[in-house]
Scaffold this active site. Structure first.
Site, mmCIF file in Angstrom:
data_model
loop_
_atom_site.group_PDB
_atom_site.id
_atom_site.type_symbol
_atom_site.label_atom_id
_atom_site.label_comp_id
_atom_site.label_asym_id
_atom_site.label_seq_id
_atom_site.Cartn_x
_atom_site.Cartn_y
_atom_site.Cartn_z
ATOM 1 N N GLU A 280 -41.774 78.577 -18.028
ATOM 2 C CA GLU A 280 -41.693 79.868 -17.332
ATOM 3 C C GLU A 280 -42.780 79.970 -16.262
ATOM 4 O O GLU A 280 -42.542 80.498 -15.161
ATOM 5 C CB GLU A 280 -41.826 81.012 -18.338
ATOM 6 N N TRP A 283 -41.578 77.811 -13.405
ATOM 7 C CA TRP A 283 -40.547 78.521 -12.630
ATOM 8 C C TRP A 283 -41.203 79.447 -11.603
ATOM 9 O O TRP A 283 -40.762 79.537 -10.448
ATOM 10 C CB TRP A 283 -39.657 79.350 -13.558
ATOM 11 N N TRP A 312 -18.735 92.023 -0.550
ATOM 12 C CA TRP A 312 -19.117 92.855 -1.681
ATOM 13 C C TRP A 312 -18.441 94.211 -1.591
ATOM 14 O O TRP A 312 -18.260 94.752 -0.500
ATOM 15 C CB TRP A 312 -20.634 93.038 -1.714
ATOM 16 N N ASN A 347 -36.953 89.820 -19.977
ATOM 17 C CA ASN A 347 -36.363 88.841 -19.065
ATOM 18 C C ASN A 347 -34.891 88.571 -19.346
ATOM 19 O O ASN A 347 -34.085 88.432 -18.415
ATOM 20 C CB ASN A 347 -37.141 87.524 -19.112
ATOM 21 N N TRP A 365 -26.283 91.574 -4.262
ATOM 22 C CA TRP A 365 -27.480 91.313 -5.072
ATOM 23 C C TRP A 365 -28.738 91.904 -4.475
ATOM 24 O O TRP A 365 -29.687 92.245 -5.194
ATOM 25 C CB TRP A 365 -27.665 89.809 -5.297
ATOM 26 N N TRP A 388 -32.925 86.997 -8.841
ATOM 27 C CA TRP A 388 -31.692 87.653 -8.401
ATOM 28 C C TRP A 388 -30.732 86.656 -7.759
ATOM 29 O O TRP A 388 -29.514 86.707 -8.000
ATOM 30 C CB TRP A 388 -32.010 88.799 -7.437
#
Length: 473
Positions: A280, A283, A312, A347, A365, A388
């Site tokens: 993590e 990341w 969208w 998370n 998004w 996202w």
């Protein structure tokens, strides 16, 4: 003109493991020149960046605590209330009228911040001063982990493999807290004093030693079970350190160093709790490396450019229902209400709610990305944007577009007893068993919302709109 050294704090609000502060103290000790710390609040610019009010409050509270902690080292901290980044330059214009400045600072990666820093550097150099920058946000600075061809990694797994190789080769270095300086009285121009916040972050400690203690305790007591507990929002199984990493009360190097001490060799064991938590942290660095290499991401552009052509639906009523936790999907509503109430979200729930907004409600998004930033106490542009775009299947190393979370099965898997749902959706508190995950199977609960969308139908439409842009590309 007298020499003055300045530590300009931004998102590195700590005294321990701060290479910027350490170097400034060493420079002042060697030259006998005075040292001051500086923080400039810029609420208008924060607002332009969608920074949550709770994060702004956390920053203000932390700065005042840091002022107390630095006073013990005989380093005065000047906390200035500005409006925006233009006023940052004006502060330095006033300072160079009275002093020859050497400014020590940690590099920031976003575009507006880089422009601000370039302006300050020009002011200093033109006046005969120095702008001394350190790239210490990440353990491995952006650009330092590359493929054999010298390219930036676009996929996490090989990035992680080479990041770990660099860690084993170089290790991590954590700087101690500096020793107190000799008292040096200086007279500075008068600036507007930084205002206090709204105390909305009061539940979060801002004492550096306490925060370090929380990190140490997590590594000692919880990281061993992190791989099994981290996905269950009703369990206190995560570190809750993200807000402190976001504003720099602790550093990623401190986290890795403490993990290696407490977990011993288990951090190298595949799928162990320590190894998963380290992933993590990696990341987090991966997304910062990507951000620096592809600055268009800061302009909210998708990494996979063809996905900018997705049509969208952007139904404002559906977006409002999502924001307020009124979608009729219990796990989604509980998660959004947690965010709105506390300024933080688990998370696993961030992934579920993001997938739901994009792939069930077919809303851009970027709407969700901005809403999260406007609410999260741990809002970090690189991590938030990366997360996202992963969920929306528009980013680097993103989830395949046909991977669509079923919010009901996610709820059954990760909140099996409905404990988390009951905490934030009290309308459903009396339901037992699987009914709490989908109360509509019982004909609904009068005090609860009807589902705003049919998941199966929405899933089919998602596959169609993504297939359309993939085909055109």
């Amino acid at each position: 003109m007298q020499q003055l050294n300045v530590v300009w704090f931004r998102n590195d609000l700590r005294a321990y493991d701060n290479a910027v502060l350490d170097s400034a103290v060493e420079h002042s000790t060697r030259n006998g020149s005075p040292l001051v710390a500086l923080f400039i609040a810029t609420p208008d610019s924060w607002q332009q960046h969608d920074m949550a009010l709770i994060k702004q409050d956390l920053i203000r509270r932390r700065v005042m605590q840091l002022k107390t902690e630095l006073a013990v080292l005989n380093i005065p901290l000047i906390a200035v209330e500005g409006n925006d980044y233009k006023q940052v330059g004006e502060v330095f214009v006033q300072l160079v009228k009275h002093y020859k400045l050497s400014v020590f600072v940690q590099r920031e990666y976003e575009l507006r911040e880089q422009l601000r820093d370039k302006q300050v550097e020009t002011i200093l150099v033109d006046s005969g001063g120095q702008y001394i920058e350190f790239d210490t946000q990440c353990i491995m600075p952006p650009g330092s982990v590359r493929t054999q061809q010298g390219d930036i990694y676009k996929v996490f797994t090989p990035f992680k493999r080479n990041w770990l190789a660099a860690l084993k080769q170089h290790g991590v270095r954590c700087y101690p807290k500096p020793k107190p300086l000799a008292i040096n009285t200086i007279v500075l121009p008068e600036f507007d004093e930084m205002q206090s916040g709204d105390n909305s972050s009061a539940a979060w400690s801002v004492d550096e030693v306490e925060v370090l203690g929380k990190m140490r305790q997590f590594c000692q007591e919880k990281v061993g079970a992190y791989h099994t507990a981290r996905d269950f929002p009703a369990i206190d199984g995560t570190s809750l350190l993200s807000a402190y990493l976001a504003i720099g009360v602790i550093s990623p190097a401190q986290c890795v160093a403490r993990l290696q001490i407490e977990a011993k060799d288990s951090w190298q064991s595949d799928k162990s709790g320590a190894e998963i938590w380290l992933s993590e942290l990696i990341w987090r660095e991966f997304y910062k490396h990507i951000l620096v290499a592809y600055p268009n991401l800061i302009k909210h552009k998708p990494f996979q450019s063809e996905t900018d052509g997705i049509r969208w639906s952007n139904n404002e009523a559906l977006f409002k229902a999502w924001c307020e936790g009124q979608t009729g999907f219990p796990i989604v509503d509980a998660a959004m209400r947690q965010l709105n109430k506390t300024g933080w979200m688990h998370n696993r729930l961030r992934m579920i709610t993001a997938s739901f907004l994009v792939k069930d409600l077919h809303i851009d998004w970027r709407w969700g990305e901005r809403y999260f930033m406007s609410k999260l106490i741990d809002g970090d542009f690189a991590a938030n944007n990366g997360g996202w775009q992963w969920a929306a299947s528009t980013g680097t190393d993103a989830a395949p577009y046909f991977r669509i979370f079923n919010p009901v099965s996610q709820s059954e898997k990760f909140d099996p007893q409905g404990e988390f749902i009951r905490l934030y959706v009290p309308e459903l508190s009396k339901l037992q068993g699987k009914a709490i995950h989908w109360p509509h199977s019982l004909g609904g609960v009068k005090s609860y919302f009807s589902p705003v969308v049919d998941h199966a139908t929405a899933r089919k439409h998602t596959l169609e709109i993504f297939a359309e842009v993939k085909k055109s590309a």
